[in-house]
Design a protein around this motif. Structure first.
Motif, mmCIF file in Angstrom:
data_model
loop_
_atom_site.group_PDB
_atom_site.id
_atom_site.type_symbol
_atom_site.label_atom_id
_atom_site.label_comp_id
_atom_site.label_asym_id
_atom_site.label_seq_id
_atom_site.Cartn_x
_atom_site.Cartn_y
_atom_site.Cartn_z
ATOM 1 N N THR A 53 0.829 -1.207 0.000
ATOM 2 C CA THR A 53 0.000 0.000 0.000
ATOM 3 C C THR A 53 0.860 1.252 0.000
ATOM 4 O O THR A 53 0.600 2.207 -0.746
ATOM 5 C CB THR A 53 -0.924 0.004 1.226
ATOM 6 O OG1 THR A 53 -1.792 -1.140 1.169
ATOM 7 C CG2 THR A 53 -1.755 1.277 1.260
ATOM 8 N N THR A 56 2.454 1.615 -3.411
ATOM 9 C CA THR A 56 1.466 2.023 -4.412
ATOM 10 C C THR A 56 1.117 3.497 -4.277
ATOM 11 O O THR A 56 0.989 4.215 -5.273
ATOM 12 C CB THR A 56 0.192 1.174 -4.268
ATOM 13 O OG1 THR A 56 0.525 -0.210 -4.413
ATOM 14 C CG2 THR A 56 -0.834 1.559 -5.324
ATOM 15 N N ALA A 122 -6.208 0.711 -6.684
ATOM 16 C CA ALA A 122 -5.818 1.251 -5.384
ATOM 17 C C ALA A 122 -6.926 2.060 -4.734
ATOM 18 O O ALA A 122 -6.966 2.189 -3.504
ATOM 19 C CB ALA A 122 -4.574 2.115 -5.531
#
Length: 413
Positions: A53, A56, A122
């Motif tokens: 995460t 990203t 995302a």
């Protein structure tokens, strides 16, 4: 490899590899950091999803997609990520893309589409999915278009024939404007390096206070490195004079320093920690570098109206460049007071353009003044030579037919 693939396939592979490789650049260090954490603290759990995460979000920031941060958002673009993606695309395009508009267009579309897919995945659970996909796709296309073209040109030595249609004065102005921008960026980088050296103690104390494990510190260092070009753009505003802010109420400028509470990040320890003194002469150095660029390229710029058009083009290029650098390096780094970071576009553009124009004008005036003095000296020399030639002609006319020159009397009449 290029010969074994059809042109369209090379373009698609270029774009997809650009997405994959640029994403792995930030993902691999994050995964390595969490993989090494259990051996240091005894924990058995590895937060792979958390590392992915973070990676990203950093990748998306580099492609124009803001990420949530508490009650606010982080929208400040790590320009190093932009440069990294462009460099990867140019390198891959050099090996896989072919010299056709189809290959170029498919490479750009594949990279932009891949960026949009990552943004969509995302942000799938949020209300900003559509906006994020559009931003990632648009920014991805803006990054890929020139990068893929550069890679193809390097591979084939291509040349745009439309460039030959641009008047020589405009090309000279573009060259002068880009050279001036490069010198200003070099000055900003040198000033930023100087402040980083002077702030080494602050950087070291902040990094020590975080008490991070080696791999985590390495991942943080990589993220901060991607923000170094953004900091260099801030320093452009600093050397020009208006300065920049990092949080509401702060101001970093050569003649003013007003600091605000900042996040505990080592990179922020490299911000300017002083003002006044010799630093106030930084804008004068910008004007001097502009004069240097004009002096080095004055033969290409030319004189008269043609030279004026070239100089005007250069000033316009500098103004546009300063505006773009300021806009792309401005954003939010958190909620509340941290919602503003960067420089104001209008003051930086106006002051920077005025400094550059002043530097050009100084060299232009000095050059024309020197030419005028030389022309006056040459006119005086020609007048003196003409007078001597006239005296010689009169003397020759007084020679007698027998070839004997009559003697002149020295007695005053």
């Amino acid at each position: 490899m290029r010969e074994a693939l059809p042109g369209w396939a090379g373009g698609v592979l270029t774009g997809l590899q650009g997405v994959l490789l640029s994403y792995l650049v930030v993902l691999a260090p994050a995964l390595a950091a969490v993989a090494g954490a259990p051996s240091l603290d005894g924990s058995a759990a590895v937060d792979w999803s958390g590392a992915a995460t973070v990676a990203t979000r950093l990748w998306l920031l580099g492609h124009g997609v803001p990420v949530p941060a508490g009650d606010g958002v982080v929208s400040l673009v790590p320009l190093g990520m932009v440069l990294l993606s462009g460099a990867i695309l140019a390198s891959v395009a050099r090996r896989f893309a072919v010299k056709t508009w189809t290959s170029w267009g498919l490479a750009v579309a594949a990279f932009a589409g891949g960026a949009g897919v990552i943004a969509g995945l995302a942000t799938a659970a949020t209300d900003s999915t559509t906006a994020s996909v559009l931003r990632a796709t648009t920014v991805g296309a803006l990054i890929a278009a020139p990068a893929v073209a550069i890679g193809i040109w390097r591979a084939y030595g291509a040349r745009l024939e439309m460039l030959d249609r641009i008047p020589a004065t405009i090309r000279a102005g573009l060259r002068l404007g880009l050279a001036t921008l490069a010198l200003v960026l070099l000055l900003a980088a040198a000033a930023g390096t100087a402040w980083a050296v002077l702030g080494m103690d602050r950087v070291a104390s902040t990094a020590t206070g975080l008490a991070m494990d080696p791999l985590g510190a390495g991942a943080l260092a990589l993220g901060e490195v991607l923000y170094v070009p953004t900091l260099a753009c801030w320093m452009v505003a600093w050397v020009i004079g208006p300065g920049f802010v990092v949080g509401t109420g702060s101001l970093y400028a050569p003649d003013t320093l007003t600091e605000a509470a900042l996040p505990q990040l080592p990179l922020l320890g490299a911000l300017p920690s002083g003002s006044g003194g010799w630093w106030v002469w930084a804008p004068a150095v910008v004007a001097a570098l502009s004069a240097l660029a004009f002096a080095l390229l004055h033969r290409r710029v030319g004189r008269g109206w043609a030279g004026a058009r070239a100089a005007g083009t250069a000033v316009a290029v500098v103004a546009a460049g300063l505006a773009v650098l300021t806009m792309v390096s401005r954003g939010s780094i958190g909620p509340g007071a941290l919602a503003v970071a960067g420089a104001e576009v209008v003051p930086v553009t106006i002051v920077g353009t005025a400094l550059v124009a002043g530097g050009y004008a100084a060299v232009w005036g000095a050059r024309e003044g020197w030419r005028w003095l030389r022309s006056r000296g040459n006119d005086a020399g020609r007048t003196e030579d003409a007078g001597r030639a006239g005296e010689d002609a009169v003397g020759q006319g007084e020679v007698s037919a027998g070839g004997v020159r009559p003697q002149r009397s020295s007695r005053l009449m």
